[in-house]
Design an enzyme around this catalytic site. Structure first.
Site, PDB file in Angstrom:
ATOM      1  N   GLU A 147      14.329 -32.955 -51.793  1.00  0.00           N
ATOM      2  CA  GLU A 147      12.973 -33.076 -51.530  1.00  0.00           C
ATOM      3  C   GLU A 147      12.568 -31.888 -50.727  1.00  0.00           C
ATOM      4  O   GLU A 147      12.157 -31.825 -49.571  1.00  0.00           O
ATOM      5  CB  GLU A 147      12.835 -34.271 -50.696  1.00  0.00           C
ATOM      6  CG  GLU A 147      13.087 -35.661 -51.465  1.00  0.00           C
ATOM      7  CD  GLU A 147      13.017 -36.951 -50.411  1.00  0.00           C
ATOM      8  OE1 GLU A 147      12.738 -36.889 -49.385  1.00  0.00           O
ATOM      9  OE2 GLU A 147      13.192 -38.112 -51.178  1.00  0.00           O
ATOM     10  N   ASN A 188      17.536 -32.216 -56.087  1.00  0.00           N
ATOM     11  CA  ASN A 188      16.683 -33.534 -56.266  1.00  0.00           C
ATOM     12  C   ASN A 188      15.635 -33.521 -55.555  1.00  0.00           C
ATOM     13  O   ASN A 188      15.237 -33.040 -54.574  1.00  0.00           O
ATOM     14  CB  ASN A 188      17.826 -34.698 -55.773  1.00  0.00           C
ATOM     15  CG  ASN A 188      17.582 -36.003 -56.067  1.00  0.00           C
ATOM     16  OD1 ASN A 188      17.671 -36.345 -57.242  1.00  0.00           O
ATOM     17  ND2 ASN A 188      17.655 -36.872 -55.300  1.00  0.00           N
ATOM     18  N   HIS A 224      11.230 -42.742 -58.199  1.00  0.00           N
ATOM     19  CA  HIS A 224      10.729 -43.953 -57.664  1.00  0.00           C
ATOM     20  C   HIS A 224       9.136 -44.183 -58.041  1.00  0.00           C
ATOM     21  O   HIS A 224       8.190 -43.419 -57.448  1.00  0.00           O
ATOM     22  CB  HIS A 224      10.890 -43.985 -56.052  1.00  0.00           C
ATOM     23  CG  HIS A 224      11.999 -43.798 -55.481  1.00  0.00           C
ATOM     24  ND1 HIS A 224      12.827 -44.698 -55.369  1.00  0.00           N
ATOM     25  CD2 HIS A 224      12.672 -42.598 -54.899  1.00  0.00           C
ATOM     26  CE1 HIS A 224      14.073 -44.424 -54.700  1.00  0.00           C
ATOM     27  NE2 HIS A 224      14.133 -43.072 -54.656  1.00  0.00           N
ATOM     28  N   GLU A 251      17.094 -42.075 -59.005  1.00  0.00           N
ATOM     29  CA  GLU A 251      16.675 -43.149 -58.072  1.00  0.00           C
ATOM     30  C   GLU A 251      15.898 -44.225 -58.074  1.00  0.00           C
ATOM     31  O   GLU A 251      14.902 -44.440 -57.764  1.00  0.00           O
ATOM     32  CB  GLU A 251      16.433 -42.800 -56.611  1.00  0.00           C
ATOM     33  CG  GLU A 251      17.286 -41.378 -56.084  1.00  0.00           C
ATOM     34  CD  GLU A 251      17.133 -40.888 -54.723  1.00  0.00           C
ATOM     35  OE1 GLU A 251      16.148 -41.522 -54.076  1.00  0.00           O
ATOM     36  OE2 GLU A 251      17.459 -39.764 -54.320  1.00  0.00           O
ATOM     37  N   ASP A 253      13.321 -46.899 -59.563  1.00  0.00           N
ATOM     38  CA  ASP A 253      12.917 -48.120 -59.381  1.00  0.00           C
ATOM     39  C   ASP A 253      11.304 -48.041 -59.468  1.00  0.00           C
ATOM     40  O   ASP A 253      10.813 -47.017 -59.507  1.00  0.00           O
ATOM     41  CB  ASP A 253      13.106 -48.699 -57.768  1.00  0.00           C
ATOM     42  CG  ASP A 253      12.746 -47.705 -56.723  1.00  0.00           C
ATOM     43  OD1 ASP A 253      11.814 -46.887 -56.873  1.00  0.00           O
ATOM     44  OD2 ASP A 253      13.362 -47.995 -55.593  1.00  0.00           O
TER      45      ASP A 253
END
Ligand SMILES: *[C@@H]1O[C@H](CO)[C@@H](O)[C@H](O)[C@H]1NC(C)=O
Length: 332
Positions: A147, A188, A224, A251, A253
């Site tokens: 990030e 990432n 996400h 990651e 979701d």
């Protein structure tokens, strides 16, 4: 003789008739793993670990491999919880995604207080050398930096960027390669799911890293996602893959704006399917990791409380429509 032959046939038949796991199905499609997270809060919860064992082939530690857990004070390393995760993964033959070394959030105050280049460089190198060195040869891939961008494509005003500018990324990757030459090294990021300034800045950075010879192997797109906002995912995965580097969904979701209802859960199934199909259709997309097994253990309800129900199993560990949808895509 006869009995053992019959037993062999029975076990062969049951192997074929048992439902294939998400992991075995995606491997049959040429991917390396279907993964998930584990940590101190779930490692002793059989409802979680049984699903991790049966459905998933890789694990990432949700928090316990992050900087403040491992080196809360300069030079004082605590590997108690991170070793638990490592040992669980080794015992259960899961690939490990190491996560993460350099992140603006979740860093100890003593790191945030550093103001000079030489000290911060040495501290980054030391942290990575100790942690990657301890787990050398056991980690499939490391999220070396996490990030680094704001949503508008500016670098975040982290201690790392303030003191070292973009160099902190080079320093971190070179230290990771030296400490564990076999591990795949990833950058990432979240918010790479739609066209815009963030993914543009991310791809431009990757180009600069490659031109400087920084040892980078892969691009992690956290994914996400928000219900209703996943349509851009396949095209952006392809853009990431066009760099020639490996790509992983790290990651995943898909959170639902409250109130959750049947129509939204049905839409979630379709949106999960389009994301999984996106990875399947991009050859450089090596694998997919979910950020949680059951909605009960997800970070969403506590961190972004206007949303809920982001995962494949519900609060009582029943399969959701999202599970059935993902299973159908990877199995067919
Ligand atoms: C980008 O966003 C950050 C965080 O909101 C802000 O501080 C910065 O000024 C923005 N940069 C530009 C160029 O708009």
């Amino acid at each position: 003789m006869k009995v053992s032959l019959i037993l062999a046939i029975v076990s062969l038949l049951s192997a074929f008739s048992a439902n294939a796991s998400l992991d075995s199905s995606i491997k049959a499609k040429g991917k390396l793993y279907f993964g998930n997270i584990i940590d101190g809060n779930t490692i002793n919860d059989a409802s979680v670990t049984n699903l991790l064992k049966s459905e998933f082939g890789a694990v990432t530690a949700e928090y316990s491999w992050k900087w403040p857990r491992i080196q809360p004070t300069r030079g004082v390393f605590n590997f108690q919880e991170s070793d638990l995760v490592l040992n669980w993964a080794v015992a259960n033959k899961k690939l490990i995604r190491g996560h993460t070394f350099v992140w603006h959030q979740n860093i100890p105050e003593w790191v945030n207080a550093i103001t000079d280049k030489a000290t911060l460089t040495a501290v980054i190198q030391d942290h990575i050398t100790k942690v990657a060195g301890r787990y050398k040869g056991k980690v499939y891939a490391w999220d070396v930096v996490n990030e680094v961008f704001e949503d508008n494509g500016s670098f975040r005003n982290s201690v790392f960027y303030r003191v070292l500018q973009e160099d902190f990324i080079d320093i971190a990757f070179r230290a990771a390669r030296a400490a564990d030459p076999a591990a795949k090294l990833y950058i990432n990021e979240y918010g790479l799911d739609a066209a815009g300034p963030k993914i543009d800045a991310f791809l431009a950075l990757v180009g600069r890293l490659k031109s400087r010879g920084v040892p980078i192997d892969g691009l992690g797109t956290q994914s996400h996602l928000i219900l209703g906002m996943v349509a851009g995912v396949p095209a952006q995965l392809q853009r990431l893959a066009n760099t020639g580097l490996d790509v992983a969904i790290t990651e995943l979701d898909i959170r639902i704006p409250k109130p959750v209802n049947d129509a939204k859960l049905a839409q979630q199934q379709l949106e999960y399917q389009s994301v999984i199909e996106g990875c399947l259709s991009v050859s450089k997309c090596v694998g997919i990791s979910m950020w949680g097994v059951s909605d009960r253990n997800s970070w969403i309800d506590t961190t972004i409380p206007a949303f809920s129900a982001p995962l494949l199993w519900d609060n009582t560990f029943r399969r959701k429509l999202a599970f059935t949808g993902v299973d159908a895509i990877v199995a067919n």
